[in-house]
Enzyme design. Structure first.
Site, PDB file in Angstrom:
ATOM      1  CB  CYS A  82      -0.997  -0.071   1.274  1.00 25.53           C
ATOM      2  SG  CYS A  82      -1.717  -1.486   1.425  1.00 25.53           S
ATOM      3  CG  HIS A  95      -3.553   2.959   1.542  1.00 27.94           C
ATOM      4  ND1 HIS A  95      -3.797   2.667   0.530  1.00 27.94           N
ATOM      5  CD2 HIS A  95      -3.520   1.800   2.603  1.00 27.94           C
ATOM      6  CE1 HIS A  95      -4.366   1.483   0.612  1.00 27.94           C
ATOM      7  NE2 HIS A  95      -4.094   0.842   2.069  1.00 27.94           N
ATOM      8  CG  ASN A 147      -7.032  -1.007   0.715  1.00 24.00           C
ATOM      9  OD1 ASN A 147      -6.248  -0.758  -0.189  1.00 24.00           O
ATOM     10  ND2 ASN A 147      -6.656  -1.491   2.085  1.00 24.00           N
TER      11      ASN A 147
HETATM   12  C1  4VN Z   1      -3.836  -0.139   6.007  1.00 23.42           C
HETATM   13  C2  4VN Z   1      -4.969  -0.693   6.915  1.00 23.42           C
HETATM   14  C3  4VN Z   1      -5.634  -1.533   6.461  1.00 23.42           C
HETATM   15  C4  4VN Z   1      -6.880  -1.965   7.146  1.00 23.42           C
HETATM   16  C5  4VN Z   1      -6.616  -2.250   8.632  1.00 23.42           C
HETATM   17  C6  4VN Z   1      -7.667  -2.745   9.151  1.00 23.42           C
HETATM   18  C7  4VN Z   1      -8.789  -2.705   8.938  1.00 23.42           C
HETATM   19  C8  4VN Z   1      -8.110  -1.588   6.949  1.00 23.42           C
HETATM   20  C9  4VN Z   1     -10.278  -3.691  10.848  1.00 23.42           C
HETATM   21  C10 4VN Z   1     -11.279  -3.687  11.716  1.00 23.42           C
HETATM   22  C11 4VN Z   1     -12.523  -3.862  11.131  1.00 23.42           C
HETATM   23  C12 4VN Z   1     -12.510  -2.931   9.988  1.00 23.42           C
HETATM   24  C13 4VN Z   1     -11.524  -2.878   8.763  1.00 23.42           C
HETATM   25 CL1  4VN Z   1      -5.051   0.285   8.135  1.00 23.42          CL
HETATM   26  C14 4VN Z   1      -5.501  -2.521   5.411  1.00 23.42           C
HETATM   27  C15 4VN Z   1      -4.416  -2.069   4.573  1.00 23.42           C
HETATM   28  C16 4VN Z   1      -4.078  -2.966   3.418  1.00 23.42           C
HETATM   29  O1  4VN Z   1      -4.142  -2.019   2.333  1.00 23.42           O
HETATM   30  C17 4VN Z   1      -3.634  -1.213   4.943  1.00 23.42           C
HETATM   31  N1  4VN Z   1      -9.171  -1.954   7.649  1.00 23.42           N
HETATM   32  N2  4VN Z   1     -10.002  -2.770   9.609  1.00 23.42           N
HETATM   33  C18 4VN Z   1     -13.623  -3.452  12.235  1.00 23.42           C
HETATM   34  O2  4VN Z   1     -13.998  -4.590  12.799  1.00 23.42           O
HETATM   35  O3  4VN Z   1     -14.110  -2.591  12.388  1.00 23.42           O
END
Ligand code: 4VN
Length: 326
Positions: free
Chosen positions: A112, A251, A281
């Site tokens: 990313c 990002h 994403n």
């Molecule tokens: C950077 C990030 C993420 C990412 C990490 C966690 C996340 C995106 C976890 C908790 C969930 C909702 C979704 Cl910060 C991914 C990448 C990869 O490109 C880079 N979402 N979540 C919840 O239960 O609320």
């Protein structure tokens, strides 16, 4: 002294849109869950185009906008974690499809943060004084690497590509400051395409694991803890503050993470541009798509007056910020 300057910005996404509601037809999820936790409302999903096809569409637009012939391009860097193949590189395929016969081409992988790393490297190629025109593209077809049986991660990702055409210029530098970071000791929190030795002469102890896997909690905590520090440190190097920056292009992983980051660096949340609601994403493609939409809408003018923060963070772990005046 010569510097890299952004002359053109473009993006492309596959036509097929899958809404959160559309996902409920293939898995147990809901619009309410996805939207409230991530800000994502839909994503573009390729039906038959591969990563090099998306990247080539971006390259063609960049050439058209800058009125350059393909022969004038000196290098092509594609950043991707979903290449058409390990070999040839996606950049080689783009070079052929564009007819950029004088360009050298290679992929650069930093998940990313890939577009941020690639733009930094391209800037150094420009300051060498050896090259005139370079293309930097972030392109992903993540729909082919996500595990569609894992509802916690598959709903987060989408397909798309964005990029810039850099031209060497002897005027003011575009890049005011930068800080690129890696921590391989935390690499197992976000992985894909794990392969093992499997020759007739090896003893495989683990199976291949080709799908994208994410420890959401670990990556969320990393993003909120390490990234704001990196932004502030890079701003300080440029003698700027959150108040003197025009826009933050981060990002596009999750809008709740952006809320927390804005609070931590004491920036006005409305300066954080956001389009994950439309694309999900798209890893290395997310920042250049966001930049391209901001230029297309007139928010970012490319007139050399605006100070912009570009920040990537994700697999590797990698993260990094470029402060640019564009
Ligand atoms: C950077 C990030 C993420 C990412 C990490 C966690 C996340 C995106 C976890 C908790 C969930 C909702 C979704 Cl910060 C991914 C990448 C990869 O490109 C880079 N979402 N979540 C919840 O239960 O609320």
């Amino acid at each position: 002294m010569s510097f890299g300057k952004i002359m053109a910005v473009a993006h492309y996404a596959p036509e097929q849109v899958v809404t959160n509601e559309g996902l409920t037809k293939v898995m147990d999820t809901s619009d309410e869950w996805i939207k409230s936790r991530t800000g994502i409302e839909q994503r573009h999903i390729s039906s038959n185009e591969n990563t090099s096809d998306l990247a080539t569409k971006v390259g063609q637009q960049l050439l058209a906008q800058s009125k350059l012939k393909a022969e004038a391009i000196d290098f092509i860097i594609v950043s991707t974690i979903s290449p058409d193949a390990s070999m040839p590189s996606t950049a080689s395929l783009v070079q052929a499809k564009l007819g950029a016969v004088n360009a050298f081409a290679f992929d650069l992988t930093a998940a990313c943060s890939g577009f941020i790393y690639a733009l930094s490297v391209a800037d150094k190629l420009m300051t060498s004084g050896v090259y005139k025109n370079g293309i930097v593209i972030g392109a992903e077809v993540l729909s082919k690497v996500v595990d569609w049986s894992d509802r916690a991660t598959s709903v987060l990702f989408g397909d798309g590509a964005g990029g810039v055409l850099l031209q060497s210029s002897t005027k003011e530098p575009m890049l005011l400051s930068e800080s690129l970071k890696s921590d391989g000791s935390r690499s197992q929190s976000l992985t894909s395409n794990l392969t093992q030795p499997n020759s007739p002469f090896s003893k495989a102890t683990q199976a291949n694991d080709l799908f994208l896997k994410m420890d959401g909690r670990a990556i969320f905590d990393f993003a909120v803890r390490d990234v704001p520090k990196n932004i502030l440190e890079t701003l300080e190097k440029a003698e700027l503050t959150s108040e003197t920056v025009d826009y933050f292009l981060l990002h596009q992983a999750n809008s709740r993470i952006l809320d927390k980051m804005a609070r931590k660096i004491k920036a006005d949340r409305s300066k954080f541009l956001q389009n994950m609601q439309e694309y999900g994403n798209t890893s290395a493609a997310s920042i250049p798509i966001l930049l391209s939409e901001a230029v297309a809408s007139g928010t970012i003018k490319l007139d050399g007056t605006q100070k912009i923060v570009l920040t990537g963070f994700g697999g590797g772990l990698t993260w990094g910020t470029l402060v640019v005046k564009i």
